[in-house]
Design a protein around this motif. Sequence first.
Motif, PDB file in Angstrom:
ATOM      1  N   LEU A   1      30.513  50.803  30.091  1.00  0.00           N
ATOM      2  CA  LEU A   1      31.156  51.096  31.377  1.00  0.00           C
ATOM      3  C   LEU A   1      31.901  52.420  31.337  1.00  0.00           C
ATOM      4  CD1 LEU A   1      32.513  47.552  32.339  1.00  0.00           C
ATOM      5  CD2 LEU A   1      30.494  48.719  33.232  1.00  0.00           C
ATOM      6  N   THR A   2      32.466  52.785  30.198  1.00  0.00           N
ATOM      7  CA  THR A   2      33.183  54.060  30.091  1.00  0.00           C
ATOM      8  C   THR A   2      32.220  55.226  30.223  1.00  0.00           C
ATOM      9  OG1 THR A   2      34.812  53.007  28.645  1.00  0.00           O
ATOM     10  CG2 THR A   2      34.724  55.405  28.633  1.00  0.00           C
TER      11      THR A   2
ATOM     12  N   VAL B   1      33.325  54.300  34.734  1.00  0.00           N
ATOM     13  CA  VAL B   1      34.146  53.225  35.294  1.00  0.00           C
ATOM     14  C   VAL B   1      35.453  53.160  34.517  1.00  0.00           C
ATOM     15  CG1 VAL B   1      34.268  50.758  35.769  1.00  0.00           C
ATOM     16  CG2 VAL B   1      32.083  51.956  35.978  1.00  0.00           C
ATOM     17  N   ARG B   2      36.545  53.168  35.217  1.00  0.00           N
ATOM     18  CA  ARG B   2      37.872  53.058  34.596  1.00  0.00           C
ATOM     19  C   ARG B   2      38.227  51.586  34.487  1.00  0.00           C
ATOM     20  NH1 ARG B   2      42.321  56.981  37.041  1.00  0.00           N
ATOM     21  NH2 ARG B   2      43.335  56.076  35.198  1.00  0.00           N
ATOM     22  N   LEU B   3      38.381  51.125  33.276  1.00  0.00           N
ATOM     23  CA  LEU B   3      38.664  49.716  33.036  1.00  0.00           C
ATOM     24  C   LEU B   3      40.147  49.433  33.198  1.00  0.00           C
ATOM     25  CD1 LEU B   3      36.411  49.041  29.912  1.00  0.00           C
ATOM     26  CD2 LEU B   3      35.944  48.459  32.291  1.00  0.00           C
ATOM     27  N   ASN B   4      40.449  48.278  33.799  1.00  0.00           N
ATOM     28  CA  ASN B   4      41.834  47.837  33.944  1.00  0.00           C
ATOM     29  C   ASN B   4      42.330  47.217  32.639  1.00  0.00           C
ATOM     30  OD1 ASN B   4      41.549  48.606  36.642  1.00  0.00           O
ATOM     31  ND2 ASN B   4      40.882  46.533  37.254  1.00  0.00           N
ATOM     32  N   ASP B   5      43.612  46.945  32.615  1.00  0.00           N
ATOM     33  CA  ASP B   5      44.186  46.289  31.438  1.00  0.00           C
ATOM     34  C   ASP B   5      43.731  44.839  31.370  1.00  0.00           C
ATOM     35  OD1 ASP B   5      45.457  48.638  30.886  1.00  0.00           O
ATOM     36  OD2 ASP B   5      47.309  48.069  31.951  1.00  0.00           O
ATOM     37  N   CYS B   6      43.685  44.322  30.147  1.00  0.00           N
ATOM     38  CA  CYS B   6      43.242  42.942  29.953  1.00  0.00           C
ATOM     39  C   CYS B   6      44.269  41.971  30.517  1.00  0.00           C
ATOM     40  CB  CYS B   6      43.024  42.661  28.469  1.00  0.00           C
ATOM     41  SG  CYS B   6      41.760  43.709  27.718  1.00  0.00           S
TER      42      CYS B   6
ATOM     43  N   TYR C   1      25.246  41.564  43.485  1.00  0.00           N
ATOM     44  CA  TYR C   1      26.166  42.165  42.519  1.00  0.00           C
ATOM     45  C   TYR C   1      25.398  43.146  41.631  1.00  0.00           C
ATOM     46  CZ  TYR C   1      30.198  39.119  43.395  1.00  0.00           C
ATOM     47  OH  TYR C   1      31.280  38.493  43.952  1.00  0.00           O
ATOM     48  N   ASN C   2      26.010  44.305  41.398  1.00  0.00           N
ATOM     49  CA  ASN C   2      25.471  45.245  40.427  1.00  0.00           C
ATOM     50  C   ASN C   2      26.558  45.593  39.423  1.00  0.00           C
ATOM     51  OD1 ASN C   2      27.103  47.264  41.638  1.00  0.00           O
ATOM     52  ND2 ASN C   2      25.524  47.604  43.183  1.00  0.00           N
ATOM     53  N   ILE C   3      26.273  46.556  38.577  1.00  0.00           N
ATOM     54  CA  ILE C   3      27.180  46.833  37.472  1.00  0.00           C
ATOM     55  C   ILE C   3      28.509  47.419  37.931  1.00  0.00           C
ATOM     56  CG2 ILE C   3      26.288  49.153  37.045  1.00  0.00           C
ATOM     57  CD1 ILE C   3      26.571  48.540  34.067  1.00  0.00           C
ATOM     58  N   TYR C   4      28.504  48.058  39.100  1.00  0.00           N
ATOM     59  CA  TYR C   4      29.738  48.698  39.578  1.00  0.00           C
ATOM     60  C   TYR C   4      30.700  47.702  40.197  1.00  0.00           C
ATOM     61  CZ  TYR C   4      27.171  53.001  38.802  1.00  0.00           C
ATOM     62  OH  TYR C   4      26.457  54.026  38.233  1.00  0.00           O
ATOM     63  N   HIS C   5      30.298  46.443  40.376  1.00  0.00           N
ATOM     64  CA  HIS C   5      31.197  45.422  40.900  1.00  0.00           C
ATOM     65  C   HIS C   5      32.007  44.749  39.797  1.00  0.00           C
ATOM     66  CE1 HIS C   5      28.142  45.583  44.216  1.00  0.00           C
ATOM     67  NE2 HIS C   5      29.252  45.513  44.956  1.00  0.00           N
ATOM     68  N   PHE C   6      31.750  45.115  38.535  1.00  0.00           N
ATOM     69  CA  PHE C   6      32.426  44.444  37.421  1.00  0.00           C
ATOM     70  C   PHE C   6      33.541  45.330  36.890  1.00  0.00           C
ATOM     71  CE2 PHE C   6      28.567  42.050  37.590  1.00  0.00           C
ATOM     72  CZ  PHE C   6      28.907  40.790  37.129  1.00  0.00           C
ATOM     73  N   ASN C   7      34.669  44.684  36.588  1.00  0.00           N
ATOM     74  CA  ASN C   7      35.806  45.335  35.948  1.00  0.00           C
ATOM     75  C   ASN C   7      36.704  44.252  35.383  1.00  0.00           C
ATOM     76  OD1 ASN C   7      37.726  47.187  35.063  1.00  0.00           O
ATOM     77  ND2 ASN C   7      37.467  48.479  36.862  1.00  0.00           N
ATOM     78  N   VAL C   8      37.608  44.661  34.522  1.00  0.00           N
ATOM     79  CA  VAL C   8      38.533  43.728  33.888  1.00  0.00           C
ATOM     80  C   VAL C   8      39.738  43.530  34.788  1.00  0.00           C
ATOM     81  CG1 VAL C   8      39.896  43.274  31.794  1.00  0.00           C
ATOM     82  CG2 VAL C   8      37.718  44.480  31.641  1.00  0.00           C
ATOM     83  N   ASN C   9      40.305  42.319  34.709  1.00  0.00           N
ATOM     84  CA  ASN C   9      41.505  41.954  35.475  1.00  0.00           C
ATOM     85  C   ASN C   9      41.233  42.046  36.972  1.00  0.00           C
ATOM     86  OD1 ASN C   9      44.054  41.114  36.038  1.00  0.00           O
ATOM     87  ND2 ASN C   9      45.099  42.946  35.247  1.00  0.00           N
ATOM     88  N   GLN C  10      40.149  41.412  37.408  1.00  0.00           N
ATOM     89  CA  GLN C  10      39.843  41.307  38.826  1.00  0.00           C
ATOM     90  C   GLN C  10      39.149  39.983  39.072  1.00  0.00           C
ATOM     91  OE1 GLN C  10      37.123  44.355  40.018  1.00  0.00           O
ATOM     92  NE2 GLN C  10      35.334  43.282  39.216  1.00  0.00           N
ATOM     93  N   GLN C  11      39.083  39.605  40.343  1.00  0.00           N
ATOM     94  CA  GLN C  11      38.468  38.348  40.724  1.00  0.00           C
ATOM     95  C   GLN C  11      37.095  38.599  41.321  1.00  0.00           C
ATOM     96  OE1 GLN C  11      41.108  36.203  43.321  1.00  0.00           O
ATOM     97  NE2 GLN C  11      42.505  35.625  41.663  1.00  0.00           N
ATOM     98  N   MET C  12      36.190  37.664  41.027  1.00  0.00           N
ATOM     99  CA  MET C  12      34.825  37.735  41.535  1.00  0.00           C
ATOM    100  C   MET C  12      34.471  36.368  42.098  1.00  0.00           C
ATOM    101  SD  MET C  12      32.924  39.815  38.467  1.00  0.00           S
ATOM    102  CE  MET C  12      31.437  39.932  39.433  1.00  0.00           C
ATOM    103  N   VAL C  13      33.849  36.370  43.252  1.00  0.00           N
ATOM    104  CA  VAL C  13      33.444  35.133  43.921  1.00  0.00           C
ATOM    105  C   VAL C  13      31.950  34.958  43.692  1.00  0.00           C
ATOM    106  CG1 VAL C  13      33.338  33.852  46.076  1.00  0.00           C
ATOM    107  CG2 VAL C  13      35.256  35.406  45.643  1.00  0.00           C
ATOM    108  N   LEU C  14      31.616  33.941  42.920  1.00  0.00           N
ATOM    109  CA  LEU C  14      30.219  33.640  42.621  1.00  0.00           C
ATOM    110  C   LEU C  14      29.915  32.272  43.202  1.00  0.00           C
ATOM    111  CD1 LEU C  14      30.078  34.747  38.861  1.00  0.00           C
ATOM    112  CD2 LEU C  14      29.668  36.131  40.903  1.00  0.00           C
ATOM    113  N   TYR C  15      29.149  32.284  44.293  1.00  0.00           N
ATOM    114  CA  TYR C  15      28.797  31.042  44.976  1.00  0.00           C
ATOM    115  C   TYR C  15      30.048  30.215  45.304  1.00  0.00           C
ATOM    116  CZ  TYR C  15      23.942  32.066  43.779  1.00  0.00           C
ATOM    117  OH  TYR C  15      22.707  32.647  43.677  1.00  0.00           O
ATOM    118  N   SER C  16      30.968  30.839  46.009  1.00  0.00           N
ATOM    119  CA  SER C  16      32.188  30.194  46.533  1.00  0.00           C
ATOM    120  C   SER C  16      33.121  29.716  45.431  1.00  0.00           C
ATOM    121  CB  SER C  16      31.836  29.003  47.446  1.00  0.00           C
ATOM    122  OG  SER C  16      31.030  29.435  48.520  1.00  0.00           O
ATOM    123  N   ARG C  17      32.902  30.162  44.218  1.00  0.00           N
ATOM    124  CA  ARG C  17      33.816  29.808  43.126  1.00  0.00           C
ATOM    125  C   ARG C  17      34.409  31.097  42.588  1.00  0.00           C
ATOM    126  NH1 ARG C  17      32.119  25.825  38.289  1.00  0.00           N
ATOM    127  NH2 ARG C  17      32.167  24.387  40.052  1.00  0.00           N
ATOM    128  N   THR C  18      35.737  31.154  42.536  1.00  0.00           N
ATOM    129  CA  THR C  18      36.446  32.368  42.165  1.00  0.00           C
ATOM    130  C   THR C  18      36.645  32.405  40.651  1.00  0.00           C
ATOM    131  OG1 THR C  18      37.586  32.363  44.287  1.00  0.00           O
ATOM    132  CG2 THR C  18      38.494  33.755  42.540  1.00  0.00           C
TER     133      THR C  18
END
Length: 753
Positions: free
Chosen positions: A178-179, A183-188, A147-164
């Motif tokens: 991020l701005t 990176v265009r941030l999603n709504d909270c 994972y790097n910084i471009y994989h992060f955003n608001v209102n999205q799911q991330m799988v970290l060691y098989s845990r969502t």
Amino acid sequence: MALPFLPGNSPNKQLGKERFHKSQHFDYSNGVPMLVGSEKPGIGGELLVGQKIKPKFSVYPKGQGSDLPSWVAFDKQALCFEAYCQEAVPEARDETYRIRKCKIYFYLEDDTIQVVEPEYKNSGIPQGTLIHRQRIPLPPPDDDQFYNIYHFNVNQQMVLYSRTFTVTNCDSFTKNFLTKLGVRLNDCATVPDDPYSNFREQIEKSMKPHRPYERCDTLKQFLDHDRKVLRFYCFWDDTESVFGDPRELILHYFLADDTIEIREIIAPNSGRDSMPKFLRRSKLPKRAPTQIKQPGEITARTVLNVFASTKQEKRFILDNLKTGAVHEEFYKDCDLTVGAEVNVWGRRVVIVDCDDFTKDYYRSKYGIEDFTPVQYKAPPAPKPPRPVPPYNGFGSEEDSLSSCQGLLPKPPQKDFHKFMQKDRCGLESNVLNFRAKLVTTDPVDKERVFIISFHLCDDSISVFEHPQRNSGVLGGKFLERGRVKKPGQELFKSELSEYFTAQDLFVGATLCLNNKNFQLLDADEYTLNYMEQHAVEFPKANVGNILSKLRSIPEEKQSEIRKFLSLSDPNNTGFIPYESLRGLMMGLDCGLCEHEVLVLGRCFSEREQPEVDVGLMLAVAQDFLKKKHFEELPDMARAFTHHDRHKTGRLSTKETRTICKAFRLPLPENLLGGLLCKFTDGDEIDYHGFLAGINWMEHPAPPVMPDDILKFYGNARFDGGGATMKNVNYSSLLGDVFSFPSDNGDPTTTTST
């Protein structure tokens, strides 16, 4: 048109290349050869065919300071995201799933991720750090990347060691960072409700009482009175018990928490074992001993059971009236006074005294002024005198006395503090020098001149005889340095003998040193100044005492003194010779000695400073340097030139003295000071002339006589350099003593020493 394939015309990729190393791709692991460097480049760091190097970090500093590494540019900077995860609870009746809120930290310096869940009270599950700080790989099939910084955003799911984890929000620093990266941030997003957590909150709200408990705040008392302890001296009469005896105790009352501690004073050879404490620190009840309370009987609050029936549910309420409370009184600071009795678990302890801090405390808080100690025992009997046997003649008297004071003889102790204060320190010799002669009828001994030196550090006396030509007497050391006993004392006696002290030496006194009578004729300038500066120690040099003796003269003699002084000054100058004043004062019957008249004349004298020839001073200085083989004058010249920034050939007196001390110029202090004064122009010194005058190698001076050299050794000598006393201002003397001036006009102002 293509160039022919000839030497010099074909392109060579190796031109300008300097690195040709080969990466290590194969190695042995547990004895098995295997490929270990699949991601390493080829020869010289070039990528192989179809190989792509994955970046180690996602973002690097750009623009200003781009040459800084990421661990410096992004030190202590992290992005914070709010997230939650939903996990199933299969074997629970009250809940089927659980919402766990957490925070995801992304560290910019090395692309590491940390997941932390805040701890909730009585949750029943392990909380805190869910995932320790590390680089987390992407889910399969991209698990070879991280994972790097471009994989992060608001209102999205991330799988970290098989845990969502669902990212719901982030802080302001993360949004701005991020701005700026584009990176265009999603709504909270909102966090779904957790049914079981809501149920727990309702139960906690229902458990809160409508009326708050009574607050018992002891923090203020602790902060105000911490480390403040009252000390009382107590007495316990235990003579009624078997083998009992009176006991002395010390009671400590701690103001921070109203606790009491008692320690016992164990006398030496009392036969009792030394215990650390007589009573450990605790609150002391007034009515003790009593029946021991059962566990739970003494509580801060009382709870009443409303319904005791087994068919109905139990209901409890707080007893606000405290009907079943057990009240127990403890000793306070107001109960402890001098003369009061304290019940220490059935033992009658009487307070007999207290310390100064305790007295000030009761005086300021309660206004108590009477702290008379209680006499609980007879005063100790005075120690019988220990007679000392008389001196037996072996060793010194102090040494013989120390052998009588103990089984193991010890050497007599010297006054070390006096030695450190009065020992020689720099230019302060702390030695009083007097010129003396023998009191005898022998014409040869009458002409002998002695220097008696008194050392203030140990009250020792040394006598030196000044050598004289054709006298028939060898000069030199006459008496070895040591303490001298006063004459007329018995030798074999129990008391210590009396020795001569500094107060016994003054001008005009007669000393008996080893059956030789010496009369002190004069003192050097340092001795007179020292005695006048320490007039409290030397009454003969106290001007106030001398004037008091003169004021005690009857009024009939005062007019005679005034007539004598007027006749001694026919020109009405206000000054008379010192010898005339000395003859007048010694003739008066007012108890003045020679030293007191000398001090009086110095106080009201006109001092004349004799001029010293510069050539003689330079000749003496060269003689000193020549005898000491001082050849560092060129180095001193370079040092003077180095400190002369403006190249004027002049330096201040302070800088000149500093350079002379740095080179350890072997000249007496009075000679060096006199030479610097001769070459001084304003506040600066002509160092070229000074160095040329003392240069004994290039500008040798004529030889000097030994008597001229003796003038510049140490302090001013007898009849040598320094200010000489010539005339005395008798007008000021009459005004200070008899409170009326003389008949002359305005006399010259005196110069006091």
